[in-house]
Every structure is written in structure tokens, then in C-alpha cells.
Design a protein around this motif. Structure first.
Motif: not given
Length: 295
Positions: A209-210, A235, A239, A278-280, A287, A290
Motif C-alpha cells: 500500500y505504501a 485512504i 484518516a 503510515k498505519d493501515f 491507510i 499518514l
């Protein structure tokens, strides 16, 4: 740096650390400072001389052995922080000390050869770990990776990979534990023993994803409406998005709508956007947090 510059700059670093420790609690060895310690130093420096240094600058010149002196304006600021008018004034105050040191050097063969032998034996007993990193396709990762070495009952040590994507560390222990992280690869905790032949090569899993977000932020697309839809899909609607500014000048909070608008307007700043963290939400494949900066 020549030996004279090295001596003077090391004296300045020692004076800076001593000044900081007058009001703050931290290790006397700057190599053991963690992120909180560095942040406190940045704030203390700003309160004294109205200037800051970046964390990257601190790692280059304080936590690691620098190959050259910092810019003269930074030397003047650090000298002012320790109570001197400028860098020249600081050097002048320590010239006599350096001369006395040179006068004593003729005694070193008699006094220090036995100590040097012991030291060399000790150095040779250290284990040297070297690590290079690869991605899922066995391609060398040359982008900068963050390394956090975990120590028993001590604060962790922080390093970064070099320009060829490798990392070197010496220790008396025969095992090393460290955490490797990057905006574009999944964080992993690595444990390696010196007696394992393959300890020098480590494979990291790509954070898909990143990498997708990195591709979309490049701005190198023809269909901007499709580009916008793809970014919106990865996103989360709620977020939390933070834009960081250089020299610790502050943080700006973006909504998803504002961030998508930034990425879907074809401007020259698009290729200067750099994802910091970032976190998912892996259940929704989106995401949720970010952090980014525009270089």
C-alpha cells in the motif's frame, strides 16, 4: 577532517553535551541518546540561541563520527550555546590545552604501549555484524532504512543504512537484535547470531500500500480522474494525515479531501512529496494514519 579539526570539534561536542546535562537528565554518552533526548536538546538549543538542528544533522555530526566539520554558522551557534562568542573564540580558548597535549605525546610509547596492546586485543575480540537488505524480488534496497538496536537494560541505539543499503555494527556479544523500519517496507524485528553464515543478508517484505501511494504521489499519470479515484480508494475516510515542515517548524493536519486534492492537482511539488510513516487498517485495506513532508 584533519587531526586539529577533529580535536577541536570533539571538544565542542563535549562542551555542548555538558551544557545540556546541566538542566536535563540523559546519558553522558551521546551515542546512547534516544529520540526524546534529541528532541529535548533541540528545544534547549532553540531556547538558548534561537536555532535548531534537524535529527538527521544530529545523527551525522554527534551520534556518528563526522568526516568533515559542520558549516561555520552551525559551529558559531553551538559555540554560542556553550558560552562563547563564536567558533573562533571557542578554538582560541582551547589552543593552549591542545599544545599541552602535544607536549605530552612523546611519553606515550612508554606509558601507553601496554595499554594499546590490551585495547587492540579487546578490539579484535569484538564481533562485527554487516547487514544488507533485499526486497521480495531479491533486489537490493538502497533507500535509507531506520535501524534500532535493542540492548538489555539499556536504551536502544539508532542508526541508518548507508548509501549502498548496508549497515555495520561491532559488539562484544555474539547475538544482535534490532528493528528495521521504512515507509515502504514492513517493520521487522531481526535476531542474528555471529556464527550464522547468512547473517549479512536480510529480506524485507514490501509494504504494497505504501508503494502504491508512492507511485500515485509521483504525479506521473495521464488520467487524473482515475488517479484521484485510486488515491481515494486506499485512504480511509477518517484518516489522520499530518504534514511535517522542515527544521521542526510545525505540523499541519489534513483531511482526506484536502490531501487527495493536494495529490491530484498536477503541480511541480508532487514529485517532492515524501512519505515519512503510515498505519493501515488491514481489514479494510486502507491507510488510517499518514505522515508526509514536501522536500
Amino acid at each position: 577532517m584533519n587531526s586539529k579539526d577533529t580535536y577541536q570539534f570533539n571538544k565542542l561536542k563535549s562542551a555542548v553535551i555538558s551544557k545540556f546535562l546541566e538542566k536535563h537528565s540523559a546519558s553522558s554518552d551521546v551515542k546512547n541518546w534516544n529520540g526524546d533526548d534529541i528532541g529535548l536538546f533541540q528545544e534547549d538549543l532553540f531556547s538558548e540561541v534561537k536555532a535548531k538542528v534537524s535529527e538527521k544533522w544530529f545523527y551525522t555530526y554527534f551520534k556518528n563520527e563526522a568526516s568533515k566539520l559542520p558549516r561555520i554558522d552551525m559551529l558559531n551557534l553551538l559555540s554560542s550555546y556553550t558560552g562563547f562568542e563564536n567558533w573562533n573564540a571557542f578554538k582560541s580558548a582551547h589552543i593552549s590545552e591542545e599544545k599541552n597535549k602535544k607536549k605530552r605525546t612523546f611519553l606515550w610509547p612508554v606509558i601507553f604501549i601496554p595499554i594499546a596492546i590490551i585495547f587492540l586485543v579487546t578490539m579484535n575480540s569484538k564481533n562485527e555484524f554487516t547487514f544488507c537488505f533485499q526486497d521480495d524480488l531479491n533486489t537490493k534496497i538502497v533507500s535509507e532504512l531506520d535501524i534500532k538496536i535493542l540492548q538489555d537494560n539499556q536504551s536502544p541505539l539508532y542508526f541508518k543504512t548507508d548509501s549502498v543499503g548496508c549497515f555495520n555494527y561491532k559488539t562484544e556479544k555474539d547475538k544482535i537484535t534490532f528493528v528495521v523500519s521504512s515507509p515502504y517496507y514492513k517493520t521487522d524485528t531481526i535476531i542474528r547470531s555471529i556464527d550464522r553464515n547468512e547473517h549479512y543478508r536480510i529480506k524485507l517484505k514490501s509494504d504494497d500500500y505504501a508503494l502504491i501511494l508512492k507511485y500515485y504521489t509521483s504525479g506521473n499519470v495521464k488520467d487524473w480522474s482515475s488517479h484521484k479515484q485510486k488515491i481515494e480508494n486506499i485512504i480511509h475516510d477518517d484518516a489522520r494525515i499530518y504534514r511535517h515542515y522542515h527544521k521542526n517548524m510545525g505540523v499541519e493536519i489534513y483531511s482526506k479531501k484536502e490531501f487527495v486534492r493536494l495529490l491530484t492537482i498536477p503541480t511541480s511539488s508532487l514529485d517532492r512529496i515524501r512519505i515519512l510513516n503510515k498505519d493501515f487498517d488491514y481489514n479494510k485495506n486502507q491507510i488510517i494514519t499518514l505522515h508526509f513532508i514536501v522536500d
